[in-house]
Design a protein around this motif. Structure first.
Motif, PDB file in Angstrom:
ATOM      1  N   SER A 143      43.633  45.515  29.342  1.00  0.00           N
ATOM      2  CA  SER A 143      42.315  46.168  29.315  1.00  0.00           C
ATOM      3  C   SER A 143      41.883  46.511  27.899  1.00  0.00           C
ATOM      4  O   SER A 143      40.709  46.796  27.658  1.00  0.00           O
ATOM      5  N   ASP A 147      37.759  39.879  26.980  1.00  0.00           N
ATOM      6  CA  ASP A 147      37.933  38.945  28.091  1.00  0.00           C
ATOM      7  C   ASP A 147      38.386  37.577  27.595  1.00  0.00           C
ATOM      8  O   ASP A 147      39.182  36.894  28.260  1.00  0.00           O
ATOM      9  N   ASP A 171      38.870  35.693  37.381  1.00  0.00           N
ATOM     10  CA  ASP A 171      37.643  36.487  37.427  1.00  0.00           C
ATOM     11  C   ASP A 171      37.854  37.809  38.163  1.00  0.00           C
ATOM     12  O   ASP A 171      37.287  38.841  37.787  1.00  0.00           O
ATOM     13  N   THR A 172      38.671  37.779  39.208  1.00  0.00           N
ATOM     14  CA  THR A 172      38.973  39.014  39.932  1.00  0.00           C
ATOM     15  C   THR A 172      39.720  39.992  39.030  1.00  0.00           C
ATOM     16  O   THR A 172      39.442  41.193  39.017  1.00  0.00           O
ATOM     17  N   LEU A 174      39.594  40.053  35.715  1.00  0.00           N
ATOM     18  CA  LEU A 174      38.674  40.527  34.679  1.00  0.00           C
ATOM     19  C   LEU A 174      37.790  41.657  35.204  1.00  0.00           C
ATOM     20  O   LEU A 174      37.499  42.623  34.480  1.00  0.00           O
ATOM     21  N   ALA A 175      37.369  41.548  36.458  1.00  0.00           N
ATOM     22  CA  ALA A 175      36.588  42.630  37.068  1.00  0.00           C
ATOM     23  C   ALA A 175      37.441  43.892  37.201  1.00  0.00           C
ATOM     24  O   ALA A 175      36.959  45.011  36.992  1.00  0.00           O
ATOM     25  N   GLU A 176      38.722  43.706  37.524  1.00  0.00           N
ATOM     26  CA  GLU A 176      39.654  44.837  37.608  1.00  0.00           C
ATOM     27  C   GLU A 176      39.839  45.484  36.232  1.00  0.00           C
ATOM     28  O   GLU A 176      39.869  46.720  36.114  1.00  0.00           O
ATOM     29  N   LYS A 178      37.691  45.563  33.834  1.00  0.00           N
ATOM     30  CA  LYS A 178      36.473  46.314  33.538  1.00  0.00           C
ATOM     31  C   LYS A 178      36.524  47.692  34.185  1.00  0.00           C
ATOM     32  O   LYS A 178      36.165  48.697  33.568  1.00  0.00           O
ATOM     33  N   ARG A 179      36.995  47.748  35.442  1.00  0.00           N
ATOM     34  CA  ARG A 179      37.137  49.048  36.116  1.00  0.00           C
ATOM     35  C   ARG A 179      38.160  49.929  35.399  1.00  0.00           C
ATOM     36  O   ARG A 179      37.975  51.142  35.269  1.00  0.00           O
ATOM     37  N   GLU A 182      36.660  51.555  32.441  1.00  0.00           N
ATOM     38  CA  GLU A 182      35.712  52.600  32.823  1.00  0.00           C
ATOM     39  C   GLU A 182      36.413  53.854  33.331  1.00  0.00           C
ATOM     40  O   GLU A 182      36.016  54.979  33.011  1.00  0.00           O
TER      41      GLU A 182
END
Length: 249
Positions: A143, A147, A171-172, A174-176, A178-179, A182
């Protein structure tokens, strides 16, 4: 004397710019990011090349040199020693095994651990290397990267499925990630080993990519327990990162 110190600071700044860029940059790129005159950078880089801390590729680009490996290995061993009091406090506060890991190449490497006092506890051997996509510390480490760099790592390591819960799609993941950026923490929800849940946080501002984690049986480390564990870990990570950073001027 003041000039010599300034030159030393500039040389270390250039090494850090190289590291931040993935280990390799052109002279023009170093000029842009450092704000230093090109002749100054050239003189400093030639000195670092002569000492083996930087190497110049056939393309004329500058890359981190092999002599840094020995320094990094020595510092890495000390890092595990420095982490022991922090991990011990985490075990006392959370009750589960605490770990610290760094990103070395494309893998997460455990450099320190303090085990839980429970008879049933998680144990990871110090020095163990794991794929980063399926562990709490690994995802906390990823993280902290762009990316693009994450995609490069995953292209080399692959995304093996260790359990039915392992994320195996780029992609899944990468979305994780991002979370994770945050919310400030990563979760290994039985993705590396069934029956084991792990919470991990990055050490923001630490000299190297580093993460702390606590792990335990999912029966004790429940989903309801995670919100209580996270602030304790974030506080520990913030304090330790400050200890590892340069002293206040």
């Amino acid at each position: 004397m003041a000039e010599a110190v300034r030159s030393l600071e500039r040389a270390f700044d250039l090494l850090e710019h190289l590291a931040d860029a993935g280990g390799e940059m052109a002279l023009s790129e170093l000029t842009e990011v450092s704000g230093l005159p090109m002749p100054t950078i050239y003189r400093l880089m030639r000195t670092l090349v002569n000492k083996g801390y930087v190497r110049q590729e056939p393309s004329k680009r500058y890359a981190l040199g092999p002599r840094l490996v020995r320094l990094g290995e020595g510092a890495g061993r000390l890092l595990g020693t420095w982490a022991q009091p922090v991990l011990s406090r985490l075990v006392d506060a959370v009750g589960e095994t605490a770990n610290m890991a760094v990103l070395e190449g494309d893998e997460a490497v455990y450099v320190a651990q303090v085990p839980s006092k429970h008879s049933m506890r998680m144990f990871t051997e110090v020095g163990r290397r794991v794929q980063p996509h399926c562990t709490g510390v690994g995802k906390a480490l990823l993280s902290q990267l762009s990316d693009e760099r994450v995609r490069g790592i995953l292209a080399r390591t692959g995304m093996d499925a260790h359990t039915p819960n392992t994320l195996t799609d780029v992609d899944t993941l990468l979305a994780e990630l991002k979370r994770i950026r945050e919310q400030g923490y990563a979760l290994d929800d039985e993705e590396q080993e069934l029956g084991v849940r792990c919470v991990a946080v990055p050490l923001q501002g630490a000299p190297a990519l580093t993460a702390l984690s606590v792990s335990g049986p999912s029966g004790r480390m429940t989903s309801d327990a995670v919100p209580n564990v996270v602030p304790i870990m974030q506080d520990a990570a913030e304090r330790f990162a400050k200890e590892l950073g340069p002293p206040a001027s």
